[in-house]
Scaffold this active site. Structure first.
Site, mmCIF file in Angstrom:
data_model
loop_
_atom_site.group_PDB
_atom_site.id
_atom_site.type_symbol
_atom_site.label_atom_id
_atom_site.label_comp_id
_atom_site.label_asym_id
_atom_site.label_seq_id
_atom_site.Cartn_x
_atom_site.Cartn_y
_atom_site.Cartn_z
ATOM 1 N N PHE A 42 0.865 -1.188 0.000
ATOM 2 C CA PHE A 42 0.000 0.000 0.000
ATOM 3 C C PHE A 42 0.897 1.232 0.000
ATOM 4 O O PHE A 42 1.705 1.422 0.904
ATOM 5 C CB PHE A 42 -0.918 0.038 1.232
ATOM 6 C CG PHE A 42 -1.900 1.176 1.161
ATOM 7 C CD1 PHE A 42 -3.166 0.992 0.621
ATOM 8 C CD2 PHE A 42 -1.552 2.451 1.582
ATOM 9 C CE1 PHE A 42 -4.068 2.049 0.509
ATOM 10 C CE2 PHE A 42 -2.442 3.509 1.478
ATOM 11 C CZ PHE A 42 -3.696 3.306 0.945
ATOM 12 N N ASP A 92 9.118 3.084 1.777
ATOM 13 C CA ASP A 92 7.910 3.772 2.241
ATOM 14 C C ASP A 92 7.736 3.478 3.729
ATOM 15 O O ASP A 92 7.309 2.389 4.113
ATOM 16 C CB ASP A 92 6.720 3.268 1.421
ATOM 17 C CG ASP A 92 5.397 3.883 1.859
ATOM 18 O OD1 ASP A 92 5.315 4.390 3.001
ATOM 19 O OD2 ASP A 92 4.432 3.833 1.072
ATOM 20 N N LYS A 108 1.935 10.210 8.648
ATOM 21 C CA LYS A 108 1.247 9.658 9.824
ATOM 22 C C LYS A 108 1.815 10.173 11.155
ATOM 23 O O LYS A 108 1.619 11.338 11.482
ATOM 24 C CB LYS A 108 1.252 8.128 9.749
ATOM 25 C CG LYS A 108 0.284 7.592 8.663
ATOM 26 C CD LYS A 108 0.057 6.108 8.823
ATOM 27 C CE LYS A 108 -0.883 5.524 7.788
ATOM 28 N NZ LYS A 108 -2.264 5.482 8.243
ATOM 29 N N THR A 162 2.180 24.776 -3.976
ATOM 30 C CA THR A 162 1.832 26.009 -3.247
ATOM 31 C C THR A 162 2.364 25.986 -1.820
ATOM 32 O O THR A 162 3.058 26.902 -1.389
ATOM 33 C CB THR A 162 0.298 26.218 -3.201
ATOM 34 O OG1 THR A 162 -0.173 26.334 -4.541
ATOM 35 C CG2 THR A 162 -0.062 27.486 -2.438
#
Lengths: 471, 471
Positions: free
Chosen positions: A188, A294, A325, A349
């Site tokens: 994931f 990851d 997280k 931004t």
């Protein structure tokens, strides 16, 4: 082992409702459901009443939380020192005047990056690019990989051809090249179209959504406990590595990078050995493929190292390590060689959020000052031993106990049993109630906070014993 | 017309430095550059000293800000009422205990959605899905479009075939279908791999990054002032519409949706007429194509309507309207028919951020209570008239004046001239200094706050006159 003391934390859970969501939650959700889908909601949280390791809902139920907002609360609900920080002038001003950090950074941004992120940077990586969530962190890493591979392809030249500049505007080669990112079965990595192309955990996340035709390699399907299945697991990992090598040699388009989780935290808490990851690193280096680790879920001290990939003892660091997280800020660690060759290419931004930087700074310093990484190891060992005992008595309910630190999981015999156990843990009759979450098809994942001590672990174990006994 | 009064806002800019970045900024950036790319940085901001319409840097320069963190500050730096809100218990608790809004929403989430977002929902849309930035908002809209088209293709059935569930896991049809999103030349919709496939503003954003092979249609290249070029513009729009129709009929893969900005705010401030957009709506409806209006930059009162697409007076609303920037929270408006047919499909850990919801609630209420939409119209008319006068005298420096409300732009004769004007506006010798930003190849974009009054507009005009005179 000193535990992290938390003012006013209750001694145990208190549950009033006979079901979840309770009455007040259900009523609140009726209103919410008119505006947003609420089918995934468990209960409505009382932010004011949640404290330390305990989450409170608006019906007055207080549960020991080992799910923690899908693994994203680090040092307790309503941590008093964090409350103080959030009321400070610097926090308030950054919150209400959110700057474009890439154009008009605030004065303490460099200092924040140093003390929040570089202080715990994975060995060998000294750059950090902040982002707002895990998906965008991985997207940024992907883009950096593509740009770096193209830079290498041009022999280090920063010049584009006119054909590249023209063709990219109509999404065609050579300007939009066919590089791909390889990921692993059950991985994931996010839900944006780019990262979703590397997510392989569940069909419901992917079905109906167009994707890049990128390769998937097998992830080892190990037998647990690892210590008792060494030979089988070695062969399984060897099988996966051979298949991985075959894919990278034969895939239809060149592979810019691989992305891999140290433990597959969404797709079923699947582990692999340090040797497996070391081999991945060796092969990627030999094949000029970049490696993204990851650590969105595994990172930030929970496995007993600050970053889970530190357990591997790699001789060459990964090229990118992504996080989010528990760190509150998303981001990507890398090194100077993979900084984009031109400005405005990995740019947006906000480029993160200074208040999430301040929060990360606080969390990192709490972890280091209180040795919470060691606490995760100690509590994890206790949890694993107790779960093994429960597993011996109730193998259909609790099997395949596995974990590093408190990043722990077990399997039930099937999805329905797993879901029932999670539900019973919130509702068993003895006031020892626990908020847990699932992972993969039939796993329960424990994702307690970093302040989860032995006394909390004991409450959890007792509750699980009772649920199993009365199942 | 009452203007928004801002306690302690200075009367005019004060500039000390002879160049940007100033000495202190430059020193600070040396430290930052060791960790992050600083080539896009203009100066280091003093968050504490910035106030109302004025941005301060750490060298003590105070500039009138008409760029406003790339169009993302709504009601003034250090707005005292917002400061108060950010110190409130509810804000602090939501900031430090960031909940998973899709699993454990906080008690006031429904109320926040109602008073922040639904209060100003575009007519005909009553659902909102919050996100963390503009890119992820558009990604969420794309996914909702794909899911809805597939639902329609299945005749409304929610059942997937086994082949779909299996093939999506390896990123292949039919589970990963070949739907595409059409965008327009010079559009900007974000930087994640999905949204970047629809961004068409500049090669440097896109080159080297793999993309979906999705179609691009021409966006009208109008002549300004619009009133004086009616016939030419009508024909230009007709040409574009014909080409648009040809593309949707002949593109190699089916088109799930189009995405379009009311004014192309990054790709050069390109306008089109209400008739053009009305025709797009008609054609998309007749072709069963969904329509996403990207109001990330045009939204939130700046054009003289709360949403710029309200200027079109559509008889059928767009299917999706996305926002971010001035709203502080990203998000997607839609209606119930495009809510995902199953839970957990448009879902993620945080699903927005409650404090950005509170901030949006405050901003929306300031806008409505103080009629700031009308202020944007009034000030915009003044600005346009003055810019037209300057344009008449200095057509190489200021041409093609265009805008709605204060969402205004002009062109210089080329990129170098435009960049020099932006730089001179920060540095001209008369203490009337202004922070501006570019757009597209040779345009200057004005993106003042919603509290930008006539007195601020006069300072801006005077500064631009001086720059042009002394160019």
């Amino acid at each position: 082992m000193t535990e992290y003391s938390f003012l006013n934390e209750p001694e145990k859970p208190t549950v009033i409702s006979k079901q979840f969501p309770g009455e007040k939650s259900a009523k609140n959700l009726q209103r919410l459901d008119k505006i947003q889908d609420t089918r995934s909601v468990v209960f409505v949280q009382d932010l004011d009443g949640s404290i330390g390791n305990y989450i409170k809902d608006i019906d007055g139920n207080l549960l020991l939380d080992v799910y923690c907002q899908i693994s994203s609360i680090a040092v307790g609900y309503n941590n008093p020192r964090l409350t103080e920080l959030a009321k400070s002038d610097k926090w308030v001003k950054a919150a209400i005047n959110r700057p474009c950090l890439g154009v008009f950074p605030c004065e303490d941004w460099a200092e924040t990056l140093e003390s929040a992120f570089l202080r715990v940077a994975p060995k060998g990586l000294n750059q950090v690019f902040t982002a707002t969530c895990g998906s965008t962190s991985n997207e940024i890493a992907f883009k950096a990989c593509f740009m770096h591979q193209q830079l290498l392809k041009r022999g280090g030249s920063k010049d584009f051809t006119n054909e590249e500049l023209t063709s990219c505007m109509v999404n065609e080669v050579p300007g939009s090249p066919n590089w791909c990112i390889l990921s692993f079965k059950s991985a994931f990595h996010g839900r944006t179209l780019g990262t979703l192309s590397t997510t392989r955990s569940k069909p419901i996340h992917k079905v109906d959504i167009p994707s890049f035709h990128w390769p998937v390699a097998p992830f080892p399907s190990l037998k647990y406990p690892l210590e008792e299945n060494i030979q089988y697991n070695l062969e399984e990992e060897k099988r996966c590595l051979l298949e991985f090598e075959r894919i990278i040699k034969t895939w239809e388009t060149p592979i810019a990078a691989i992305i891999v989780e140290p433990i597959q935290g969404e797709g079923g808490d699947n582990h692999a050995s340090p040797q497996f990851f070391t081999e991945l690193r060796r092969i990627t280096r030999e094949s000029n493929i970049l490696m993204i680790v990851d650590e969105v879920q595994t990172g930030v001290a929970t496995t007993g190292k600050f970053w889970a990939h530190e357990h591997w003892n790699l001789s060459t660091p990964p090229d990118f390590v992504t996080f989010s997280k528990k760190m509150q800020s998303g981001g990507v660690y890398h090194n100077l060689s993979t900084r984009a060759p031109h400005p405005y290419r990995n740019f947006n931004t906000w480029m993160g959020d200074p208040i999430r930087g301040y929060q990360a700074q606080f969390i990192v310093s709490e972890i280091l000052d209180n040795n919470l990484t060691q606490l995760a190891t100690t509590v994890g060992e206790y949890l694993k031993a107790e779960l093994m005992k429960i597993s011996a008595s109730y193998p259909d309910l609790v099997a395949n106990v596995r974990g590093q630190g408190t990043f722990m999981a077990f399997d039930s015999v099937d999805t329905a049993t797993r879901d029932k156990i999670i539900s019973l843990m919130r509702l068993n009759g003895l006031q020892q109630r626990v908020n847990m979450g699932g992972s993969g098809v039939k796993s329960v994942r424990l994702r307690p906070m970093l302040i989860f001590g032995l006394k909390h672990a004991k409450i959890f174990v007792e509750a699980l014993q009772l649920v199993c006994k009365n199942y």
